[in-house]
Design a protein around this motif. Structure first.
Motif, PDB file in Angstrom:
ATOM      1  N   LEU A 108     -29.601  44.000  36.995  1.00 27.09           N
ATOM      2  CA  LEU A 108     -29.228  42.893  36.130  1.00 27.09           C
ATOM      3  C   LEU A 108     -27.723  42.626  36.207  1.00 27.09           C
ATOM      4  O   LEU A 108     -27.287  41.476  36.249  1.00 27.09           O
ATOM      5  CB  LEU A 108     -29.653  43.179  34.685  1.00 27.09           C
ATOM      6  CG  LEU A 108     -29.460  42.055  33.676  1.00 27.09           C
ATOM      7  CD1 LEU A 108     -30.214  40.804  34.099  1.00 27.09           C
ATOM      8  CD2 LEU A 108     -29.902  42.513  32.294  1.00 27.09           C
ATOM      9  N   GLY A 112     -25.817  39.105  37.344  1.00 27.11           N
ATOM     10  CA  GLY A 112     -24.742  38.451  36.599  1.00 27.11           C
ATOM     11  C   GLY A 112     -23.521  38.216  37.472  1.00 27.11           C
ATOM     12  O   GLY A 112     -22.895  37.154  37.404  1.00 27.11           O
ATOM     13  N   ARG A 115     -24.156  35.252  39.718  1.00 23.42           N
ATOM     14  CA  ARG A 115     -24.037  33.998  38.973  1.00 23.42           C
ATOM     15  C   ARG A 115     -22.555  33.666  38.742  1.00 23.42           C
ATOM     16  O   ARG A 115     -22.117  32.540  38.980  1.00 23.42           O
ATOM     17  CB  ARG A 115     -24.791  34.118  37.649  1.00 23.42           C
ATOM     18  CG  ARG A 115     -24.998  32.834  36.926  1.00 23.42           C
ATOM     19  CD  ARG A 115     -25.873  32.958  35.678  1.00 23.42           C
ATOM     20  NE  ARG A 115     -25.513  34.075  34.809  1.00 23.42           N
ATOM     21  CZ  ARG A 115     -26.203  35.220  34.708  1.00 23.42           C
ATOM     22  NH1 ARG A 115     -27.304  35.413  35.402  1.00 23.42           N
ATOM     23  NH2 ARG A 115     -25.810  36.179  33.900  1.00 23.42           N
ATOM     24  N   LEU A 146     -39.066  40.206  35.510  1.00 24.48           N
ATOM     25  CA  LEU A 146     -38.191  40.270  34.334  1.00 24.48           C
ATOM     26  C   LEU A 146     -36.734  40.011  34.717  1.00 24.48           C
ATOM     27  O   LEU A 146     -36.029  39.254  34.051  1.00 24.48           O
ATOM     28  CB  LEU A 146     -38.320  41.632  33.641  1.00 24.48           C
ATOM     29  CG  LEU A 146     -39.634  41.881  32.909  1.00 24.48           C
ATOM     30  CD1 LEU A 146     -39.731  43.339  32.474  1.00 24.48           C
ATOM     31  CD2 LEU A 146     -39.771  40.946  31.718  1.00 24.48           C
ATOM     32  N   LEU A 147     -36.286  40.632  35.808  1.00 18.36           N
ATOM     33  CA  LEU A 147     -34.914  40.413  36.274  1.00 18.36           C
ATOM     34  C   LEU A 147     -34.725  38.981  36.762  1.00 18.36           C
ATOM     35  O   LEU A 147     -33.731  38.332  36.433  1.00 18.36           O
ATOM     36  CB  LEU A 147     -34.567  41.401  37.386  1.00 18.36           C
ATOM     37  CG  LEU A 147     -34.367  42.852  36.956  1.00 18.36           C
ATOM     38  CD1 LEU A 147     -34.249  43.759  38.166  1.00 18.36           C
ATOM     39  CD2 LEU A 147     -33.149  42.984  36.051  1.00 18.36           C
ATOM     40  N   ALA A 149     -36.227  36.326  35.886  1.00 15.88           N
ATOM     41  CA  ALA A 149     -36.228  35.379  34.761  1.00 15.88           C
ATOM     42  C   ALA A 149     -34.853  35.281  34.103  1.00 15.88           C
ATOM     43  O   ALA A 149     -34.525  34.267  33.494  1.00 15.88           O
ATOM     44  CB  ALA A 149     -37.275  35.805  33.731  1.00 15.88           C
ATOM     45  N   ARG A 150     -34.036  36.312  34.256  1.00 19.29           N
ATOM     46  CA  ARG A 150     -32.706  36.334  33.640  1.00 19.29           C
ATOM     47  C   ARG A 150     -31.597  36.004  34.629  1.00 19.29           C
ATOM     48  O   ARG A 150     -30.418  36.023  34.270  1.00 19.29           O
ATOM     49  CB  ARG A 150     -32.466  37.708  33.023  1.00 19.29           C
ATOM     50  CG  ARG A 150     -33.525  37.986  31.946  1.00 19.29           C
ATOM     51  CD  ARG A 150     -33.225  39.060  30.997  1.00 19.29           C
ATOM     52  NE  ARG A 150     -31.932  38.909  30.345  1.00 19.29           N
ATOM     53  CZ  ARG A 150     -31.303  39.927  29.794  1.00 19.29           C
ATOM     54  NH1 ARG A 150     -31.841  41.132  29.833  1.00 19.29           N
ATOM     55  NH2 ARG A 150     -30.143  39.753  29.217  1.00 19.29           N
ATOM     56  N   GLY A 152     -30.649  33.161  36.246  1.00 19.29           N
ATOM     57  CA  GLY A 152     -29.873  31.951  36.063  1.00 19.29           C
ATOM     58  C   GLY A 152     -29.548  31.220  37.358  1.00 19.29           C
ATOM     59  O   GLY A 152     -28.686  30.353  37.384  1.00 19.29           O
TER      60      GLY A 152
END
Length: 181
Positions: A108, A112, A115, A146-147, A149-150, A152
Protein backbone atom coordinates in the motif's frame (compact mmCIF):
# COMPACT_ATOMS: atom_id res chain seq x y z
CA UNK A 1 8.89 10.03 -27.66
CA UNK A 2 7.29 8.45 -30.67
CA UNK A 3 4.07 10.43 -31.21
CA UNK A 4 2.43 7.32 -32.70
CA UNK A 5 2.64 5.69 -29.27
CA UNK A 6 1.48 8.45 -26.94
CA UNK A 7 -1.24 7.53 -24.50
CA UNK A 8 -3.38 10.49 -25.66
CA UNK A 9 -4.09 8.59 -28.87
CA UNK A 10 -4.69 5.25 -27.18
CA UNK A 11 -6.18 3.73 -24.12
CA UNK A 12 -4.02 1.87 -21.62
CA UNK A 13 -3.57 -1.68 -22.96
CA UNK A 14 -5.23 -4.53 -21.09
CA UNK A 15 -2.46 -7.06 -21.77
CA UNK A 16 1.28 -6.49 -21.19
CA UNK A 17 4.36 -8.57 -21.96
CA UNK A 18 7.32 -7.84 -19.68
CA UNK A 19 10.80 -8.75 -20.94
CA UNK A 20 13.59 -10.33 -19.00
CA UNK A 21 16.63 -12.56 -19.55
CA UNK A 22 14.49 -15.70 -19.14
CA UNK A 23 12.07 -14.93 -21.96
CA UNK A 24 14.45 -13.17 -24.36
CA UNK A 25 14.65 -15.99 -26.94
CA UNK A 26 10.86 -16.10 -27.31
CA UNK A 27 10.09 -12.37 -27.39
CA UNK A 28 9.68 -11.84 -31.14
CA UNK A 29 7.24 -14.74 -31.32
CA UNK A 30 5.41 -13.61 -28.19
CA UNK A 31 5.07 -10.04 -29.52
CA UNK A 32 3.60 -11.35 -32.77
CA UNK A 33 1.10 -13.53 -30.88
CA UNK A 34 -0.16 -10.77 -28.58
CA UNK A 35 -3.46 -9.17 -29.54
CA UNK A 36 -2.95 -6.01 -31.58
CA UNK A 37 -2.51 -2.97 -29.35
CA UNK A 38 -1.08 -4.76 -26.32
CA UNK A 39 1.71 -3.31 -24.19
CA UNK A 40 5.38 -4.30 -24.05
CA UNK A 41 7.72 -3.42 -21.16
CA UNK A 42 11.37 -3.79 -22.17
CA UNK A 43 13.58 -4.40 -19.13
CA UNK A 44 16.65 -6.45 -20.13
CA UNK A 45 18.75 -5.21 -17.22
CA UNK A 46 21.20 -8.03 -17.90
CA UNK A 47 22.56 -6.47 -21.11
CA UNK A 48 25.38 -3.96 -21.49
CA UNK A 49 24.09 -0.48 -22.48
CA UNK A 50 24.78 -0.60 -26.23
CA UNK A 51 23.62 -4.21 -26.55
CA UNK A 52 20.49 -3.31 -24.58
CA UNK A 53 19.75 -0.43 -26.96
CA UNK A 54 20.18 -2.67 -30.02
CA UNK A 55 17.90 -5.31 -28.53
CA UNK A 56 15.29 -2.67 -27.72
CA UNK A 57 15.34 -1.34 -31.29
CA UNK A 58 14.89 -4.83 -32.70
CA UNK A 59 11.98 -5.69 -30.40
CA UNK A 60 10.38 -2.24 -30.72
CA UNK A 61 10.25 -2.73 -34.50
CA UNK A 62 8.28 -5.97 -34.05
CA UNK A 63 6.04 -4.32 -31.43
CA UNK A 64 5.31 -1.33 -33.72
CA UNK A 65 4.32 -3.68 -36.54
CA UNK A 66 1.66 -5.13 -34.23
CA UNK A 67 0.53 -1.74 -32.89
CA UNK A 68 1.85 -2.41 -29.37
CA UNK A 69 2.68 0.31 -26.90
CA UNK A 70 6.40 0.04 -26.04
CA UNK A 71 7.78 1.08 -22.65
CA UNK A 72 11.44 0.99 -21.57
CA UNK A 73 12.68 0.40 -18.02
CA UNK A 74 14.63 3.42 -16.91
CA UNK A 75 14.25 7.18 -16.66
CA UNK A 76 11.95 9.24 -18.87
CA UNK A 77 14.98 10.73 -20.64
CA UNK A 78 15.98 7.24 -21.80
CA UNK A 79 12.45 6.55 -23.03
CA UNK A 80 12.46 9.80 -25.01
CA UNK A 81 15.92 9.12 -26.47
CA UNK A 82 14.95 5.61 -27.56
CA UNK A 83 11.53 6.60 -28.95
CA UNK A 84 9.53 4.60 -26.39
CA UNK A 85 6.02 5.63 -25.36
CA UNK A 86 7.10 5.86 -21.74
CA UNK A 87 9.18 4.56 -18.88
CA UNK A 88 8.93 1.86 -16.21
CA UNK A 89 10.53 1.68 -12.80
CA UNK A 90 10.31 1.91 -9.02
CA UNK A 91 7.65 3.97 -7.29
CA UNK A 92 8.13 7.49 -6.07
CA UNK A 93 10.24 8.83 -8.91
CA UNK A 94 8.50 11.81 -10.56
CA UNK A 95 9.50 12.18 -14.20
CA UNK A 96 9.67 15.26 -16.38
CA UNK A 97 8.13 15.43 -19.82
CA UNK A 98 5.28 13.60 -21.46
CA UNK A 99 4.87 9.91 -21.89
CA UNK A 100 3.45 7.04 -19.97
CA UNK A 101 4.96 6.29 -16.57
CA UNK A 102 4.51 2.74 -15.27
CA UNK A 103 5.52 2.21 -11.65
CA UNK A 104 6.01 -1.00 -9.71
CA UNK A 105 4.42 -1.67 -6.33
CA UNK A 106 4.09 -4.51 -3.83
CA UNK A 107 2.52 -2.70 -0.86
CA UNK A 108 0.00 0.00 0.00
CA UNK A 109 2.87 2.40 0.78
CA UNK A 110 4.40 1.81 -2.65
CA UNK A 111 1.00 2.39 -4.30
CA UNK A 112 0.84 5.75 -2.51
CA UNK A 113 4.35 6.58 -3.70
CA UNK A 114 3.35 5.73 -7.28
CA UNK A 115 0.34 8.03 -7.04
CA UNK A 116 2.41 10.87 -5.53
CA UNK A 117 5.06 10.28 -8.22
CA UNK A 118 2.42 10.91 -10.89
CA UNK A 119 2.54 7.39 -12.33
CA UNK A 120 0.12 6.74 -15.18
CA UNK A 121 -0.45 3.18 -13.95
CA UNK A 122 1.13 0.72 -11.56
CA UNK A 123 2.11 -2.94 -11.88
CA UNK A 124 1.06 -4.51 -8.57
CA UNK A 125 2.75 -7.80 -7.72
CA UNK A 126 3.12 -10.64 -7.06
CA UNK A 127 -0.48 -11.73 -7.34
CA UNK A 128 0.30 -15.47 -7.58
CA UNK A 129 3.43 -17.61 -7.06
CA UNK A 130 6.14 -17.03 -9.67
CA UNK A 131 8.99 -19.09 -11.06
CA UNK A 132 11.36 -16.18 -10.51
CA UNK A 133 10.67 -16.00 -6.75
CA UNK A 134 9.71 -19.53 -5.65
CA UNK A 135 8.29 -19.80 -2.16
CA UNK A 136 7.99 -16.02 -1.69
CA UNK A 137 4.78 -14.57 -0.25
CA UNK A 138 2.12 -13.46 -2.73
CA UNK A 139 -0.78 -11.05 -2.52
CA UNK A 140 -3.41 -13.52 -3.67
CA UNK A 141 -6.64 -12.41 -5.35
CA UNK A 142 -8.33 -10.92 -2.27
CA UNK A 143 -5.42 -8.81 -1.03
CA UNK A 144 -4.62 -7.78 -4.62
CA UNK A 145 -8.17 -6.45 -5.06
CA UNK A 146 -8.11 -4.66 -1.68
CA UNK A 147 -4.84 -2.92 -2.56
CA UNK A 148 -5.92 -2.14 -6.12
CA UNK A 149 -9.15 -0.55 -4.84
CA UNK A 150 -7.03 1.93 -2.85
CA UNK A 151 -4.49 2.64 -5.59
CA UNK A 152 -6.11 5.76 -7.05
CA UNK A 153 -4.68 4.97 -10.49
CA UNK A 154 -4.97 2.13 -13.03
CA UNK A 155 -3.55 -1.16 -11.75
CA UNK A 156 -1.96 -3.90 -13.87
CA UNK A 157 -1.75 -7.33 -12.19
CA UNK A 158 1.68 -9.00 -12.33
CA UNK A 159 3.20 -12.10 -10.81
CA UNK A 160 2.28 -15.63 -11.76
CA UNK A 161 -0.06 -14.30 -14.41
CA UNK A 162 -1.04 -16.30 -17.47
CA UNK A 163 -4.34 -16.72 -19.28
CA UNK A 164 -5.70 -19.13 -16.65
CA UNK A 165 -4.75 -17.01 -13.62
CA UNK A 166 -6.01 -13.89 -15.40
CA UNK A 167 -9.42 -15.54 -15.80
CA UNK A 168 -9.32 -16.56 -12.12
CA UNK A 169 -8.44 -13.01 -11.02
CA UNK A 170 -10.98 -11.42 -13.42
CA UNK A 171 -9.03 -8.14 -13.44
CA UNK A 172 -9.15 -5.91 -16.54
CA UNK A 173 -5.38 -5.43 -16.97
CA UNK A 174 -2.59 -7.92 -16.48
CA UNK A 175 1.04 -8.48 -17.39
CA UNK A 176 3.27 -11.54 -17.60
CA UNK A 177 6.88 -12.49 -18.13
CA UNK A 178 6.79 -16.27 -18.48
CA UNK A 179 3.02 -16.51 -18.93
CA UNK A 180 3.03 -14.92 -22.39
CA UNK A 181 6.39 -16.00 -23.79
Amino acid sequence: MDKRQTLKRRTLPRLWLVSDARNDAALETALRRLPRGSGFVFRHYHLAPEERRRRFRSLARVARQRGHLTIVAGPAALARAWGAAGCYGPTGRRTAGGGLRLATAHTLAELGAARRGAASAVLLSPVFPTRSHPGQPTLGPVRFRLLAARAGLPVIALGGMNRATARRLAWPRWAAIDGLS
